[in-house]
Design an enzyme around this catalytic site. Sequence first.
Site, PDB file in Angstrom:
ATOM      1  N   SER A  80       0.798  -1.228   0.000  1.00 16.22           N
ATOM      2  CA  SER A  80       0.000   0.000   0.000  1.00 16.22           C
ATOM      3  C   SER A  80       0.833   1.281   0.000  1.00 16.22           C
ATOM      4  O   SER A  80       1.527   1.557  -0.958  1.00 16.22           O
ATOM      5  CB  SER A  80      -0.946  -0.079   1.200  1.00 16.22           C
ATOM      6  OG  SER A  80      -1.878   0.928   1.136  1.00 16.22           O
ATOM      7  N   ASP A 331      -6.505   2.401  -2.315  1.00 14.57           N
ATOM      8  CA  ASP A 331      -7.656   2.288  -1.414  1.00 14.57           C
ATOM      9  C   ASP A 331      -7.864   3.566  -0.610  1.00 14.57           C
ATOM     10  O   ASP A 331      -8.750   3.631   0.239  1.00 14.57           O
ATOM     11  CB  ASP A 331      -7.598   1.038  -0.515  1.00 14.57           C
ATOM     12  CG  ASP A 331      -6.373   0.975   0.373  1.00 14.57           C
ATOM     13  OD1 ASP A 331      -5.578   1.920   0.368  1.00 14.57           O
ATOM     14  OD2 ASP A 331      -6.211  -0.061   1.062  1.00 14.57           O
ATOM     15  N   ARG A 565       1.203   6.381  18.930  1.00 13.92           N
ATOM     16  CA  ARG A 565       0.831   4.953  18.824  1.00 13.92           C
ATOM     17  C   ARG A 565       1.849   4.238  17.934  1.00 13.92           C
ATOM     18  O   ARG A 565       2.411   4.858  17.007  1.00 13.92           O
ATOM     19  CB  ARG A 565      -0.588   4.787  18.257  1.00 13.92           C
ATOM     20  CG  ARG A 565      -0.838   5.497  16.945  1.00 13.92           C
ATOM     21  CD  ARG A 565      -2.211   5.214  16.379  1.00 13.92           C
ATOM     22  NE  ARG A 565      -2.278   3.925  15.742  1.00 13.92           N
ATOM     23  CZ  ARG A 565      -1.887   3.680  14.496  1.00 13.92           C
ATOM     24  NH1 ARG A 565      -1.375   4.645  13.726  1.00 13.92           N
ATOM     25  NH2 ARG A 565      -1.992   2.475  13.981  1.00 13.92           N
ATOM     26  N   SER A 567       2.996   2.266  14.900  1.00 12.41           N
ATOM     27  CA  SER A 567       2.407   2.031  13.572  1.00 12.41           C
ATOM     28  C   SER A 567       2.146   0.540  13.394  1.00 12.41           C
ATOM     29  O   SER A 567       2.894  -0.295  13.893  1.00 12.41           O
ATOM     30  CB  SER A 567       3.381   2.522  12.495  1.00 12.41           C
ATOM     31  OG  SER A 567       3.029   1.957  11.252  1.00 12.41           O
ATOM     32  N   GLY A 568       1.092   0.215  12.656  1.00 10.46           N
ATOM     33  CA  GLY A 568       0.808  -1.183  12.340  1.00 10.46           C
ATOM     34  C   GLY A 568       1.250  -1.542  10.936  1.00 10.46           C
ATOM     35  O   GLY A 568       0.962  -2.630  10.452  1.00 10.46           O
ATOM     36  N   ARG A 574       4.102   6.550  15.645  1.00 13.85           N
ATOM     37  CA  ARG A 574       3.511   7.735  15.024  1.00 13.85           C
ATOM     38  C   ARG A 574       3.120   8.760  16.089  1.00 13.85           C
ATOM     39  O   ARG A 574       2.702   8.391  17.197  1.00 13.85           O
ATOM     40  CB  ARG A 574       2.267   7.360  14.231  1.00 13.85           C
ATOM     41  CG  ARG A 574       2.563   6.479  13.042  1.00 13.85           C
ATOM     42  CD  ARG A 574       1.449   6.552  12.012  1.00 13.85           C
ATOM     43  NE  ARG A 574       1.606   5.544  10.985  1.00 13.85           N
ATOM     44  CZ  ARG A 574       2.410   5.662   9.934  1.00 13.85           C
ATOM     45  NH1 ARG A 574       3.146   6.745   9.768  1.00 13.85           N
ATOM     46  NH2 ARG A 574       2.482   4.696   9.031  1.00 13.85           N
TER      47      ARG A 574
HETATM   48  C1  G16 Z   1      -3.448   0.798   6.519  1.00 11.23           C
HETATM   49  C2  G16 Z   1      -4.906   0.592   6.841  1.00 11.23           C
HETATM   50  C3  G16 Z   1      -5.533   1.929   7.171  1.00 11.23           C
HETATM   51  C4  G16 Z   1      -4.779   2.583   8.313  1.00 11.23           C
HETATM   52  C5  G16 Z   1      -3.301   2.648   8.022  1.00 11.23           C
HETATM   53  C6  G16 Z   1      -2.586   3.076   9.266  1.00 11.23           C
HETATM   54  O1  G16 Z   1      -3.339   1.642   5.422  1.00 11.23           O
HETATM   55  O2  G16 Z   1      -5.531  -0.010   5.738  1.00 11.23           O
HETATM   56  O3  G16 Z   1      -6.862   1.718   7.530  1.00 11.23           O
HETATM   57  O4  G16 Z   1      -5.230   3.882   8.522  1.00 11.23           O
HETATM   58  O5  G16 Z   1      -2.828   1.367   7.641  1.00 11.23           O
HETATM   59  O6  G16 Z   1      -1.286   2.684   9.267  1.00 11.23           O
HETATM   60  P1  G16 Z   1      -0.419   2.759  10.569  1.00 11.23           P
HETATM   61  O7  G16 Z   1      -0.889   1.693  11.509  1.00 11.23           O
HETATM   62  O8  G16 Z   1       0.958   2.569  10.061  1.00 11.23           O
HETATM   63  O9  G16 Z   1      -0.622   4.134  11.125  1.00 11.23           O
HETATM   64  P2  G16 Z   1      -2.690   1.197   4.028  1.00 11.23           P
HETATM   65  O10 G16 Z   1      -3.255   2.150   3.048  1.00 11.23           O
HETATM   66  O11 G16 Z   1      -1.210   1.323   4.204  1.00 11.23           O
HETATM   67  O12 G16 Z   1      -3.120  -0.205   3.825  1.00 11.23           O
END
Ligand code: G16
Length: 615
Positions: A80, A331, A565, A567-568, A574
């Site tokens: 992404s 997306d 938080r 990041s995921g 972040r």
């Molecule tokens: C993904 C999720 C999003 C979310 C973002 C946050 O985005 O699909 O819903 O807002 O991660 O990322 P983080 O946890 O790093 O702040 P994407 O567009 O990278 O798939």
Amino acid sequence: MSSAPKIHRGNSVPISNDQLAALIDAHPKPSAISNYSYGTAGFRYEASLLPCVFVRMGIFAALRSASLGGEEVGVMITASHNPEPDNGMKIADSNGGMLDAAWEKHAVSLANAPTPKQALVLIDTLSKYALGRHPLAQGNPAKLPKMVVHVGRDTRSHSPPLANLVIRAALAMGATVIDHGEVSTPMLHHFVMHANGHLLPSIIPQRCNESGYYEIMALSYAALLRTGKLDGVGGKRLAHTKELVIDGACGIGALKIDTFRKIFDKLNAEGCTYGLPVLCTMNFPGEGPLNENCGAEYVQKQQLPPKLYSPEPKMLGLSKGYMTSFDGDADRVVFHFEDTQGKFHLLDGDKIAVLVSSFIQEELRCIDPNGQAVKCGVVQTAYANGSSTLYLKNVVKTNVVIAKTGVKFVHAAAHHHFDVGVYFEANGHGTVLFGPKFYDFIAAADARLRGTPRNNRANIALRRLRLLPALVNQSVGDAMSDMLLVDAILFLRGWDLNTWAQLYSDMPTRQAKVKVADRTVITTNDNETAAVSPVALQKALQSAMDAMAVEENSVDGPKPRCFVRPSGTEDAVRVYAEANTQSGADSLASEAMMLIYKLCGGVGSPPQPFISNRL
Ligand code: G16
């Protein structure tokens, strides 16, 4: 315009355990990884670390399909918004949405099984679970129920080999694989949602393939524009909105939106509609580095216009008065424009939520003036600008719920709380969900209004509302569908981006990232507005916010806000800060960065503070 997917039929006799173990063993866990984690949107790492996960997730996807009695599921290979060297996967469940939370845990266990033998034990448990749920297959224990896995990938150079690993593994399990090649993430989710037609509301025509995806969206969009003829209010395309310039982030969205451009050209040539904007796509794959200084993540986080890598002639003669930026897998979308003084203005996911929710509520009220029949609301995250939340509550007068970051959480909250749930993260990721009560409402209104004049306002509202479930991609946020929805609303209202931008003024904000040795040392409360650990961190952040409230004398007005938080999706923590002045937001963000660095094991040199008014 679009190529047909390749269909691969899996082995009719599943491969032996020894062969499966050999397949897993051929792609061992790299020593650099202690544990793979399922982040905000699936597994996401530097690409060379991923083959181990991808083989196992090919097997997993087949088992997930089996556990749902052969309902079709999907795997999207993408990282992404991340930079080009990263990759990852998003798994689509049979309803088209993100993988069920309970199954995320099984995915993580399988990805981390230390040996092929231990992986086989988990595979066996999941197979038995699938057989147990579908006793018809129990007569032949060697045979799982039907399994179908859709696979799509973005434009990264390492996506094809990673997709092949998923395909090989799913085929080895005996699944049928539908390989869509290069598609956007929301397209893959759309294919899965439409493939399981029995889960689709009857108001939405079932279109499982790429040309169907374009057709359903383009036709409902054009039909929505046509309703502008009827009410004598909108239906105006202002000079500034005649050409829409799209920054494709040098990713898949640029290629796919170009198909829309061709459809629009054809529709225009056939004279079957009017008011379509001219689409001008910039930042194609290969013209610049993916997501670098362009795309939705860059534009929204940095609050800066994207770099345009496309050869200059493409921009000649085009104004920057009406622009969008997608992210790398299309997306997310944000809008932006340059005003007559050359100043940049951003219209992020919050502004989209305001526009879309107020439009839907207004149309609903034309049929149901008391607004009682259908419960509407908006789901935001902690990243929502405070001004947007106030505007939604006080002016749009809608319900607002704050959920945890990540489409899987906001989607679930919208579904749970509302009959019409609008969710948009500030980063531009969002959509609208229509529940059963909405469809009942439409059916009842249809019966009641039959025979009344076409241009009766309630009738116009009914036509508009009936088109929305097909125009929006209800499986997940979709840059293309959201872009068309916003454009249609602006057209129907006779607005340009400036009018929309002026609905409310954003509180000044600053966002940043800090590198630490282990970002999991930071944990947060449910909606991520406060850090739970380390304890000293939240205490210090609170003091900083209190001090800023005094400094800004904002005791009665909106209060400065700051949260952090892990990041995921990236290896970073972040930071978000919001205040009444830009210097206040910058100073809060700088302080939070330094606190993270000191209290949470920052790596490298200390973060540089923001210098106010640097933009
Ligand atoms: C993904 C999720 C999003 C979310 C973002 C946050 O985005 O699909 O819903 O807002 O991660 O990322 P983080 O946890 O790093 O702040 P994407 O567009 O990278 O798939």
